[in-house]
Design a protein around this motif. Structure first.
Motif, PDB file in Angstrom:
ATOM      1  N   ASP A 109       0.790  -1.229   0.000  1.00 35.62           N
ATOM      2  CA  ASP A 109       0.000   0.000   0.000  1.00 35.62           C
ATOM      3  C   ASP A 109       0.821   1.277   0.000  1.00 35.62           C
ATOM      4  O   ASP A 109       0.263   2.367   0.108  1.00 35.62           O
ATOM      5  N   THR A 292       9.976  -9.424  12.219  1.00 34.53           N
ATOM      6  CA  THR A 292       9.280  -9.845  11.023  1.00 34.53           C
ATOM      7  C   THR A 292       9.254  -8.662  10.061  1.00 34.53           C
ATOM      8  O   THR A 292       9.023  -7.523  10.459  1.00 34.53           O
ATOM      9  N   TYR A 293       9.558  -8.905   8.802  1.00 34.54           N
ATOM     10  CA  TYR A 293       9.706  -7.770   7.881  1.00 34.54           C
ATOM     11  C   TYR A 293       9.098  -8.046   6.514  1.00 34.54           C
ATOM     12  O   TYR A 293       9.494  -7.434   5.528  1.00 34.54           O
ATOM     13  N   GLY A 294       8.133  -8.942   6.472  1.00 35.57           N
ATOM     14  CA  GLY A 294       7.501  -9.168   5.183  1.00 35.57           C
ATOM     15  C   GLY A 294       6.534 -10.308   5.265  1.00 35.57           C
ATOM     16  O   GLY A 294       6.301 -10.892   6.323  1.00 35.57           O
ATOM     17  N   TRP A 313      -3.161 -14.389   5.898  1.00 36.16           N
ATOM     18  CA  TRP A 313      -3.947 -13.641   6.880  1.00 36.16           C
ATOM     19  C   TRP A 313      -4.416 -14.539   7.989  1.00 36.16           C
ATOM     20  O   TRP A 313      -4.355 -14.211   9.163  1.00 36.16           O
ATOM     21  N   GLN A 316      -1.790 -15.395  10.210  1.00 32.90           N
ATOM     22  CA  GLN A 316      -1.003 -14.256  10.652  1.00 32.90           C
ATOM     23  C   GLN A 316      -0.768 -14.322  12.151  1.00 32.90           C
ATOM     24  O   GLN A 316      -1.674 -14.606  12.928  1.00 32.90           O
ATOM     25  N   GLY A 333       8.257  -5.473  14.181  1.00 39.05           N
ATOM     26  CA  GLY A 333       7.938  -5.422  12.762  1.00 39.05           C
ATOM     27  C   GLY A 333       8.778  -4.357  12.100  1.00 39.05           C
ATOM     28  O   GLY A 333       8.984  -3.279  12.669  1.00 39.05           O
ATOM     29  N   PHE A 334       9.279  -4.670  10.925  1.00 40.16           N
ATOM     30  CA  PHE A 334      10.099  -3.674  10.229  1.00 40.16           C
ATOM     31  C   PHE A 334       9.751  -3.629   8.754  1.00 40.16           C
ATOM     32  O   PHE A 334       9.585  -4.664   8.105  1.00 40.16           O
ATOM     33  N   HIS A 335       9.637  -2.424   8.225  1.00 39.52           N
ATOM     34  CA  HIS A 335       9.574  -2.234   6.776  1.00 39.52           C
ATOM     35  C   HIS A 335      10.062  -0.838   6.443  1.00 39.52           C
ATOM     36  O   HIS A 335       9.462   0.155   6.846  1.00 39.52           O
ATOM     37  N   TYR A 338       7.841   2.019   5.251  1.00 44.35           N
ATOM     38  CA  TYR A 338       6.945   2.751   6.150  1.00 44.35           C
ATOM     39  C   TYR A 338       7.724   3.679   7.090  1.00 44.35           C
ATOM     40  O   TYR A 338       7.142   4.264   7.997  1.00 44.35           O
ATOM     41  N   LEU A 339       9.013   3.777   6.876  1.00 47.88           N
ATOM     42  CA  LEU A 339       9.824   4.624   7.763  1.00 47.88           C
ATOM     43  C   LEU A 339       9.859   6.063   7.255  1.00 47.88           C
ATOM     44  O   LEU A 339      10.903   6.716   7.300  1.00 47.88           O
ATOM     45  N   GLY A 341       9.862   9.845   6.813  1.00 51.53           N
ATOM     46  CA  GLY A 341      10.202  10.966   7.677  1.00 51.53           C
ATOM     47  C   GLY A 341      11.265  10.640   8.703  1.00 51.53           C
ATOM     48  O   GLY A 341      11.599  11.468   9.541  1.00 51.53           O
ATOM     49  N   GLU A 342      11.813   9.441   8.666  1.00 53.67           N
ATOM     50  CA  GLU A 342      12.865   9.092   9.624  1.00 53.67           C
ATOM     51  C   GLU A 342      14.224   9.136   8.938  1.00 53.67           C
ATOM     52  O   GLU A 342      15.075   8.281   9.146  1.00 53.67           O
TER      53      GLU A 342
END
Lengths: 469, 469
Positions: A109, A292-294, A313, A316, A333-335, A338-339, A341-342
């Motif tokens: 998304d 978890t990253y994906g 799902w 999940q 969780g990492f992606h 979605y980071l 502005g960091e």
């Protein structure tokens, strides 16, 4: 990666002309000899007209969600305008990421709706700088990280999303580095807090993040790396630093890990999702961290596989705090996508990674380089897990003879499409039949009968070196 | 804290004699003058008989789940036997922890069923050593960490669960340190990965873990500490290092934090559970870490409050990996009581904490010291959040005149019991009426009309100093 505006505005501001046969057109390509210096002269942002009109460049565009053929090569017209703080980059090489594959299926998304140019990372040369840009100048060789919009010959991005390429690093390496290494770095050293003597499980250890994570683990004393990959890749990942290579296709990786490390593991990097996240959680030591990253398990076949998505799902992972407390465990969780502005955090990580590169401790491994025209095959190679290391695209024009070859292959491509369709249907059937089996096993790629030859690695490196001179 | 065997075996091996009036009995107390040196002489483990029989010691015993009066002072007979690797400790001071309060209500599954001696930490002097103990000797001043069984005058524990008390540390400080500081340390530096310039929310900042966490935060450069506590404690916590004190009883702490730190926080330590865990999660920055380490919201009133427990379960935080991935967040659970068998990790943390103590960077703050006879009031003070710092028990016998005072108060205690009962009932009613309000607000303790005076702090410290000489 808050650069949402730039590429979106580009999409709207310039004319779009869709090529029906991707390999044919690229008429108005910039001359191959164009160097950073040459580009510097006409690049002032205040210049208006005729160039604005005659300026064209090739761009890959996702035209709708679906299979590999949904990403088309188009020619765009009109020089993108630069806002304050932005730079215009002449793109040399683009990196492919798993998120790009998800995006093509409509499963990511962070990419605006089609038509849109994908691409989260690239390398290239700064060709123009906007107002208020003080730390980049025309001619700078940079790598770029952006939410999307980098799979094209010309990209406008905030200067803060660019990083200077250090001496000795090729454009290929530079395009292969940002997403994988920043992802692996932040997972291992921010969430994971990796320390000497610890143990780490790296899934897909021959993939881009897997190789980066393995190399970064080896920068810490006495870290044991468990890496999963199909048997044919074991030699490569072992040379890359994996202590225990596990063939997840023929063995139960949980059992294999327990044999060697009965108490479990300190850190588990999980790109798979679904039932594999549950396994990972149970495999953690006290004070262990699951990152978890994906949800690679969602990708089954080249088109969105509703059964795989639903299953992912359904399986999940969801966790109650009481379980975390009693287990003394951490779930993260990492992606990178979605980071937003960091950039400060990201820049700090990047600086550390570049220091490690200069010390010879990390080095991106390139699996294969493809022309923009070949993006479908490049994606296929990655999705079917046939790569060892990074799959990249070069913006360099395809030589005429290769184009002819490509054209001939068009017919074969049609065959391949049918083949793909069959495969997808088969996968769907498999999905229905084997709902109780692990997601991952289903993705076992079928051996392919024929494949376009990617540009040879050595050849590319030679050219890169020339270009750097 | 894998010392399950030792205290359990003690429970079974020795006679138990329950006192009906806790303040009355302690006949066979060890002489008050008994010092480490004196105790050293008769301590050989090989000695048999008559001492085995005549040896008595006082122990607090949880006789069943319920209110403060369920912990009774008993006299036990028979010297506990030592197994290989164990030491016998003559206990000086015991620490109270939130888990002890939960345990009394039957809400902590790490304590065996009653009758059992609670107590996770104490300080004292080694009085005998078992076989194979090489790093502890008779006369060593130690602090002890164990799963339970330390609220008694004599405790047998694995030597690996003891830590030498450094010079200059009183027995009071030593009993106040292990659980709170190891908990705060592992949360902040293992899961939290605290670094300079970060921001931390510490709930119950005037409690034992709160004060430890605040002090540990201040060992890292430019860390901003948000601390919640009722207004009367703000001066104390601000002096202790809290940057922004927030009165959670009159203000919405989430709003207060957002005013100062609109992007949210890097680390949140959550001892509350229930709806506060949800708030904490939403208050995290990208790459933020939520570390939940309790469910204090479950404790409403001195007896198990089924509504509070049910509500806490109902509101229990549960998280999907997709949310973690999109938020780039980490959720961790911690409880020292479940870290069985991780003594290496704990010892490493303890060594670092003791180094910080020696450098003057951390120092346990004692709220009040109580006699074993007063354990009910000590627990009440903690549960009603009237403490600033650690609540501890001393094994020193109560002076005769104080005992008489206590006896007189017995009648008043009966009144208090009725009062408590009324309070609990009221709380239950409140619970029914205000189910939509936050759990925490309900726990607001009513002002008490009368309270036993705990032993004065200064007096105690004086004695401690004498003892150390």
């Amino acid at each position: 990666m808050s650069g949402e505006d730039a590429p979106a505005q580009q999409q709207n501001a310039v004319d779009q002309k869709q090529e029906t046969k991707p390999a044919e057109e690229p008429k108005a390509e910039p001359p191959k000899t164009e160097s950073a210096e040459a580009a510097a002269t006409p690049a002032a942002t205040t210049e208006k007209a005729p160039e604005e009109e005659t300026f064209t460049y090739r761009a890959l565009v996702l035209t709708g969600y679906g299979g590999y053929d949904k990403v088309k090569l188009q020619v765009k017209k009109g020089k993108p305008a630069l806002k304050a703080g932005e730079v215009l980059v002449r793109v040399k090489v683009c990196g492919l990421n798993f998120a790009d594959l998800m995006a093509r299926q409509g499963l990511y998304d962070r990419l605006p709706s089609p038509p849109v140019t994908p691409g989260m990372e690239c390398s290239g040369v700064v060709e123009a700088v906007g107002e208020e840009v003080t730390d980049r100048k025309v001619g700078d060789k940079v790598m770029v990280l952006n939410r999307f919009g980098l799979w094209q010959e010309v990209a406008v991005v905030p200067a803060s999303h660019t990083f200077l390429i250090p001496d000795g690093m090729s454009f290929e390496e530079a395009a292969a580095l940002p997403v994988n290494y920043i992802t692996a770095y932040l997972m291992l050293f921010d969430f994971g807090n990796l320390r000497p003597n610890q143990s780490v499980l790296v899934h897909a250890a021959a993939g881009g993040v897997g190789i980066a994570a393995t190399q970064l683990c080896k920068t810490v004393k006495d870290v044991t790396v468990f890496g999963t990959a199909s048997a044919s890749k074991h030699e490569a990942i072992s040379q890359g630093g994996v202590t225990h290579a596990i063939d997840y296709r023929t063995k139960d990786y949980v059992e294999e890990v327990r044999k060697i490390s009965p108490k479990g593991l300190d850190i588990i990097l999980d790109p798979l999702g679904g039932s594999d996240t549950h396994k990972a959680y149970n495999l953690l030591k006290p004070m262990g961290k699951l990152i978890t990253y994906g949800a690679a398990n969602m990708l089954a076949g080249q088109r969105k596989n509703l059964i795989a998505v639903a299953k992912n799902w359904y399986h999940q992972f969801s966790i109650h705090t009481l379980s975390l407390i009693q287990g003394n465990k951490s779930v993260c969780g990492f992606h990178l996508g979605y980071l937003d502005g960091e950039m400060e955090l990201i820049t700090e990580a990047m600086n550390t990674i570049l220091d490690l590169y200069k010390q010879g401790k990390v080095k991106p491994r390139i699996d294969s380089t493809w022309h923009l025209e070949q993006v479908g095959d490049a994606m296929r190679k990655m999705q079917e897990r046939n790569n060892i290391g990074k799959v990249i695209l070069t913006t360099e024009p395809m030589p005429e003879e290769e184009k002819k070859e490509e054209a001939k292959k068009e017919d074969k491509k049609e065959d391949k499409k049918k083949e793909d369709k069959k495969k997808d249907d088969k996968k769907k059937d498999d999905g229905k039949k084997e709902e109780k089996k692990d997601d991952k096993k289903k993705e076992e790629p079928k051996k392919e009968e024929k494949k376009e030859e990617p540009k040879k690695e050595e050849e590319k490196n030679e050219e890169a070196k020339k270009e750097e001179k």
